[in-house]
Design an enzyme around this catalytic site. Structure first.
Site, PDB file in Angstrom:
ATOM      1  CE  LYS A   1      -4.193   1.553   2.760  1.00  8.51           C
ATOM      2  NZ  LYS A   1      -4.610   1.237   3.731  1.00  8.51           N
TER       3      LYS A   1
ATOM      4  CB  SER B   1      -8.171   1.225   5.963  1.00  6.97           C
ATOM      5  OG  SER B   1      -9.300   2.118   5.433  1.00  6.97           O
TER       6      SER B   1
ATOM      7  CB  SER C   1      -8.438   3.523   2.652  1.00  3.92           C
ATOM      8  OG  SER C   1      -7.114   3.464   4.133  1.00  3.92           O
TER       9      SER C   1
HETATM   10  N1  GLN Z   1     -13.639   4.133   5.811  1.00  6.45           N
HETATM   11  C1  GLN Z   1     -12.473   4.751   7.120  1.00  6.45           C
HETATM   12  C2  GLN Z   1     -12.287   6.289   6.995  1.00  6.45           C
HETATM   13  O1  GLN Z   1     -13.248   6.180   6.062  1.00  6.45           O
HETATM   14  C3  GLN Z   1     -11.385   3.174   7.426  1.00  6.45           C
HETATM   15  C4  GLN Z   1      -9.811   4.163   6.679  1.00  6.45           C
HETATM   16  C5  GLN Z   1      -9.226   3.287   7.363  1.00  6.45           C
HETATM   17  O2  GLN Z   1      -9.206   2.014   8.127  1.00  6.45           O
HETATM   18  N2  GLN Z   1      -7.614   3.681   7.041  1.00  6.45           N
HETATM   19  O3  GLN Z   1     -11.137   6.442   8.122  1.00  6.45           O
END
Ligand code: GLN
Length: 494
Positions: free
Chosen positions: A79, A178, A154
């Site tokens: 990532k 994410s 994400s």
């Molecule tokens: N979807 C969550 C957010 O938008 C989690 C993001 C993540 O775990 N980095 O913050």
């Protein structure tokens, strides 16, 4: 021989057993990644030459009779918020478009020492904020089951790379879901270890008290293998846990006699997609038939997690992202005559950050401001404590807590424009991070939605530091769902 249905453990065995060379493995996956990227856009960068050089070193070690490590020759998709010396580290943001890290994250160092090969950097929601991998400065990522749908986020690029066999294993980060949510929407395994288990050194910080690095893989044993190579205390991350890491691989195949699975009724909400509830119930039936006891547990603060998370995470993000001002770090706007320093900061940040990141920074700054700190941030910290206590209580009755990883399967790209609606997708995953406990999404197979097969993952959560046990239970679930091993048709290989 290996093919694209092989998991990383099989690749590693083949490389160590000299039936294939690491350079051949890399060439194979790099070619597939290039080919699929046009459609799926999982990778921002495929680092062919660097990967080949790393593979040659692995092959040389084997030829010289040295131990090439437990991940010998496994190509890793990383990532793009995890620092690598090779390639760029952009967080899918214009702010860091040209950034090259002068150092490797600890997890990268450890994986490379174990013989793994960094093969590329994957697309993500900008600075890891989002649940769809549409908010990416380099364009959206597509779900391999249906390219008109999102892969979740994400870590969407990493989930796609693992699922469609564009890599051996992938790395993601999980602040509120994410790793687990995109794993569920794509149909791979996504594991967020206990907070502090894997060093965050070299992970671009989003919410420092919530962030954790973890693997996205085609099998539970790959998740255990990758985790084992990365986990453990690191002097460069003071929040890394200084306790012995239990070997997750040794007893992975042992099924757990007397396993107690906690089932909160709050997780089977009517708001979930109906078929999501059905397939999760089927998993429970199979677990029961395999000898597990299903224990009703109560987690009344499940819903409150979203509002708690969306105060704490933006608050921490607003502080963490303050360094990107165009002077110390990040994109600097072209100077204009008469510019004040403040004007330069404001313009650089306005140009460098996308709308979702700007929204979070504003939200976070607001909840931390003098007049509102107690009402929002202070209160969220108190609720955090209650959520933690609620899990502690539930875990006195069960070994693991199970439910859907996401209330809905993969949705259509562009189909969710209201940010609040998107935030609600994280309802089952944010409390894991708030409590600092480990969580994993294990594929259950597909449901049919509007004529398309879409994968659904079972989310399992365990007490802090019970990572090895969690992986073992996940392996049980995996064995009970052989149909989930089917790859997305277009990317099927066997
Ligand atoms: N979807 C969550 C957010 O938008 C989690 C993001 C993540 O775990 N980095 O913050």
């Amino acid at each position: 021989m290996i093919d694209f249905s092989s998991d990383a453990t099989a690749i590693r065995d083949a490389v160590r057993g000299r039936s294939v060379k690491a350079v051949e493995v890399v060439a194979m996956f790099v070619a597939r990644a290039h080919q699929a990227n046009a459609q799926l856009h999982a990778f921002h960068e495929i680092l062919e030459e660097d990967a080949m050089a790393q593979a040659q070193a692995v092959d040389a070690a084997i030829a010289a009779g040295r131990d090439p490590g437990p991940l010998a020759g496994v190509p890793v998709a990383v990532k793009d918020n995890i620092a690598t010396r090779v390639g760029h580290t952009t967080c899918s943001s214009k702010m860091l478009a040209n950034y090259r890290s002068p150092f490797d994250a600890t997890c990268i160092e450890r994986l490379q020492r174990a013989g793994a090969i960094v093969m590329g950097k994957t697309n993500m929601d900008e600075f890891a904020m989002g649940s769809s991998t549409e908010h990416c400065a380099w364009g959206p990522v597509h779900n391999p089951w249906d390219v008109s749908r999102v892969p979740g986020g994400s870590s969407g690029g990493s989930a796609v790379a693992a699922t469609a066999s564009l890599c051996g294993v992938a790395l993601g980060s999980d602040t509120g879901g994410s790793i687990r949510q995109p794993a569920s929407l794509c149909g791979c395994v996504g594991f967020k270890p206990t907070y502090g288990r894997v060093s965050r050194y070299g992970l671009v910080a989003f919410g420092s008290s919530l962030d954790q690095i973890g693997p996205l893989t085609r099998s539970v044993r790959d998740a255990a293998l990758t985790y084992a190579a990365m986990a453990g205390v690191d002097v460069r991350d003071s929040t890394s846990a200084n306790t012995v890491v239990e070997d997750p691989l040794g007893e992975l195949e042992h099924s757990m006699k007397g396993l107690r699975v906690g089932v909160p009724h709050q997780y089977a909400s009517q708001a979930n997609h109906e078929q999501v509830n059905t397939i999760v119930q089927r998993a429970f039936d199979r677990l029961k038939a395999a000898g597990a006891t299903m224990v009703p547990v109560d987690l009344p603060l499940t819903d409150v997690g979203i509002s708690t998370y969306y105060v704490i995470a933006p608050a921490e993000a607003s502080a963490n992202l303050a360094r990107f001002d165009g002077v110390r770090y990040g994109h600097r706007s072209a100077p204009r005559a008469g510019d004040t320093l403040d004007a330069l900061y404001a313009r650089s940040r306005g140009e460098g950050f996308g709308p979702e990141v700007q929204r979070r920074i504003m939200l976070g700054t607001y909840v931390l401001s003098a007049g509102y700190y107690d009402a929002y941030y202070g209160r969220a910290l108190k609720v955090r404590r209650l959520i933690k206590a609620e899990f502690d209580k539930a875990f006195t009755q069960c070994d693991v807590i199970a439910g859907a990883a996401s209330p809905i399967p993969a949705f259509r790209a562009g189909g969710m424009t209201d940010p609040l609606q998107m935030y609600l997708c994280d309802v089952y995953t944010v409390n894991t991070n708030i409590a600092g406990i480990p969580g994993i999404s294990v594929p259950l197979g597909c449901i049919g939605v509007e004529g398309t097969d879409l994968p659904v993952g079972l989310h399992l959560q365990a007490p802090a530091m019970a990572d090895a046990k969690l992986l073992r239970i996940a392996r049980m679930v995996e064995k009970l769902h052989p149909e989930a091993a089917r790859p997305p048709n277009k990317y099927a290989t066997h």
